[in-house]
Design an enzyme around this catalytic site. Structure first.
Site, mmCIF file in Angstrom:
data_model
loop_
_atom_site.group_PDB
_atom_site.id
_atom_site.type_symbol
_atom_site.label_atom_id
_atom_site.label_comp_id
_atom_site.label_asym_id
_atom_site.label_seq_id
_atom_site.Cartn_x
_atom_site.Cartn_y
_atom_site.Cartn_z
ATOM 1 N N GLY A 172 1.615 28.030 16.840
ATOM 2 C CA GLY A 172 1.947 27.302 18.060
ATOM 3 C C GLY A 172 3.357 27.642 18.523
ATOM 4 O O GLY A 172 3.608 28.698 19.110
ATOM 5 N N GLY A 173 4.288 26.760 18.230
ATOM 6 C CA GLY A 173 5.668 26.875 18.725
ATOM 7 C C GLY A 173 6.277 28.269 18.588
ATOM 8 O O GLY A 173 6.872 28.801 19.536
ATOM 9 N N ASN A 208 -1.288 30.194 19.852
ATOM 10 C CA ASN A 208 -1.797 29.061 20.627
ATOM 11 C C ASN A 208 -0.633 28.557 21.473
ATOM 12 O O ASN A 208 0.251 27.868 20.968
ATOM 13 C CB ASN A 208 -2.294 27.970 19.660
ATOM 14 C CG ASN A 208 -2.737 26.722 20.392
ATOM 15 O OD1 ASN A 208 -2.847 26.709 21.621
ATOM 16 N ND2 ASN A 208 -3.001 25.666 19.639
ATOM 17 N N TRP A 209 -0.652 28.939 22.737
ATOM 18 C CA TRP A 209 0.479 28.569 23.609
ATOM 19 C C TRP A 209 0.407 27.118 24.072
ATOM 20 O O TRP A 209 1.322 26.625 24.717
ATOM 21 C CB TRP A 209 0.528 29.502 24.824
ATOM 22 C CG TRP A 209 1.060 30.877 24.511
ATOM 23 C CD1 TRP A 209 1.646 31.294 23.346
ATOM 24 C CD2 TRP A 209 1.075 32.017 25.388
ATOM 25 N NE1 TRP A 209 2.024 32.608 23.439
ATOM 26 C CE2 TRP A 209 1.682 33.082 24.687
ATOM 27 C CE3 TRP A 209 0.634 32.251 26.697
ATOM 28 C CZ2 TRP A 209 1.865 34.352 25.254
ATOM 29 C CZ3 TRP A 209 0.818 33.513 27.258
ATOM 30 C CH2 TRP A 209 1.426 34.543 26.548
ATOM 31 N N LYS A 210 -0.706 26.464 23.810
ATOM 32 C CA LYS A 210 -0.872 25.063 24.228
ATOM 33 C C LYS A 210 -0.563 24.939 25.724
ATOM 34 O O LYS A 210 -0.912 25.837 26.479
ATOM 35 C CB LYS A 210 -0.010 24.153 23.353
ATOM 36 C CG LYS A 210 -0.272 24.407 21.856
ATOM 37 C CD LYS A 210 0.328 23.389 20.946
ATOM 38 C CE LYS A 210 -0.024 23.733 19.498
ATOM 39 N NZ LYS A 210 0.477 22.767 18.536
ATOM 40 N N SER A 249 3.369 25.007 11.799
ATOM 41 C CA SER A 249 4.769 25.413 11.616
ATOM 42 C C SER A 249 4.934 26.778 10.943
ATOM 43 O O SER A 249 5.846 26.981 10.148
ATOM 44 C CB SER A 249 5.556 24.337 10.864
ATOM 45 O OG SER A 249 5.589 23.136 11.618
ATOM 46 N N GLY A 273 3.756 21.409 14.545
ATOM 47 C CA GLY A 273 4.905 21.118 15.402
ATOM 48 C C GLY A 273 5.976 20.281 14.718
ATOM 49 O O GLY A 273 6.911 19.809 15.360
ATOM 50 N N HIS A 329 -9.143 21.673 18.154
ATOM 51 C CA HIS A 329 -7.753 21.558 17.721
ATOM 52 C C HIS A 329 -7.399 20.081 17.530
ATOM 53 O O HIS A 329 -7.891 19.216 18.258
ATOM 54 C CB HIS A 329 -6.836 22.193 18.776
ATOM 55 C CG HIS A 329 -5.422 22.296 18.295
ATOM 56 N ND1 HIS A 329 -4.557 21.230 18.349
ATOM 57 C CD2 HIS A 329 -4.739 23.319 17.733
ATOM 58 C CE1 HIS A 329 -3.394 21.610 17.836
ATOM 59 N NE2 HIS A 329 -3.480 22.871 17.453
ATOM 60 N N GLU A 369 -4.977 18.381 18.370
ATOM 61 C CA GLU A 369 -4.459 17.694 19.569
ATOM 62 C C GLU A 369 -5.610 17.280 20.481
ATOM 63 O O GLU A 369 -5.527 16.262 21.163
ATOM 64 C CB GLU A 369 -3.449 18.598 20.300
ATOM 65 C CG GLU A 369 -2.129 18.635 19.542
ATOM 66 C CD GLU A 369 -1.328 19.915 19.701
ATOM 67 O OE1 GLU A 369 -1.623 20.709 20.608
ATOM 68 O OE2 GLU A 369 -0.402 20.125 18.889
ATOM 69 N N GLU A 385 -5.548 23.384 9.631
ATOM 70 C CA GLU A 385 -4.287 22.947 10.222
ATOM 71 C C GLU A 385 -4.003 21.509 9.796
ATOM 72 O O GLU A 385 -4.473 20.558 10.435
ATOM 73 C CB GLU A 385 -4.373 23.017 11.742
ATOM 74 C CG GLU A 385 -4.601 24.416 12.267
ATOM 75 C CD GLU A 385 -3.937 24.608 13.626
ATOM 76 O OE1 GLU A 385 -3.105 25.518 13.735
ATOM 77 O OE2 GLU A 385 -4.220 23.835 14.545
#
Ligand code: PGA
Length: 250
Positions: free
Chosen positions: A235-236, A10-12, A214, A174, A96, A98, A168
């Site tokens: 993600g990150g 997930n590159w956001k 994470s 993150g 998600h 976010e 999640e």
């Protein structure tokens, strides 16, 4: 029951088309021939076409990070399932945290989007997860049950191969704090039990439940080798080709 794991990036809101192309130039050789796990990359909308083109014939899927439930019309700023499919998407992330936190998504909108994604032929990755205060208040399981129940309203067991649920925990996203494999596996059991009420026991056994929050190369193996964890939403650590490849190859 063995369920093929799905590892999704997930590159956001990261990576322009050029940066996406550079990523794939480095990433693809690192996972060449990897068939044990299913791999999906979810770029921002504007980078979907270039990623889809470069991933042709690789077996790697492409996902949107969100979508609207209507097919087309006066909905400024939105994209629909048929548009994602036309751009080359196979998957879509829905709900998600976010999006729930910053863009007003609710259990109800998540359900509407899931239904539209399935009608549109996309495989959905539906996110659920508690915030820290809910975990501390001891209501984590209730939250997961509520989110799962509402997400799966009017979804039937024969659709189970067309969506996954991603657990999640919001406090792990993150933050560098990962749920222990045991915490994640416990949460997955709660979700699977609730899913069984909506989908039936047999279908619920086939449901893939991913973990996200994470994930890094250093903790991927411990998480992914849990029986209850059917993959990851990253993600990150998916932004760097070496680190995402190391997670895929856990
Ligand atoms: P993270 O994000 O890996 O950076 O914690 C996961 C996610 O939000 O899907």
């Amino acid at each position: 029951m063995s369920r093929k794991k799905l590892i999704a990036a997930n590159w956001k809101m990261s990576k322009t088309p050029d940066q996406a192309e550079a990523f794939l130039g480095a990433f693809l050789p690192l996972v060449f021939g990897h068939t044990r796990d299913e791999i999906v990359i979810c770029p921002p909308y504007l980078s979907i076409s270039v990623v889809a083109e470069l991933l042709q014939n690789t077996g790697i899927g492409v996902g949107g990070q969100n979508m609207f439930w209507e097919k087309e019309g006066p909905y400024t700023g939105e994209v629909s399932a048929p548009m994602l499919v036309a751009a080359g998407c196979t998957h879509v992330i829905i709900g998600h945290s976010e999006r729930r936190q910053y863009f007003g998504e609710t259990d109800e909108t998540v359900n509407r989007k899931l239904k539209a994604a399935l009608v549109g032929g996309l495989t959905a990755i539906v996110c659920v997860g508690e915030v820290l205060a809910e975990r501390e208040a001891g209501i984590c399981d209730d939250v997961l049950r509520r989110q799962t129940e509402n997400a799966l309203r009017e979804i039937s067991g024969d659709q189970v191969s067309k969506f996954t649920i991603a657990y999640e925990p919001v406090w792990a996203i993150g933050s560098g704090k990962t749920a222990t494999p045991e915490i994640a596996a416990d949460a997955h059991l709660v979700i699977r039990k609730q899913a069984a009420l909506a989908l039936g026991e047999e279908a619920a056994k086939k449901l893939r439940i991913l973990y996200g929050g994470s994930i890094k190369p250093e903790n991927a193996k411990a998480l992914m080798s849990q029986e209850e964890i059917d993959g990851g939403l990253v993600g990150g650590a998916s932004l760097d080709p070496k680190s995402f490849a190391a997670i895929v190859r856990w």
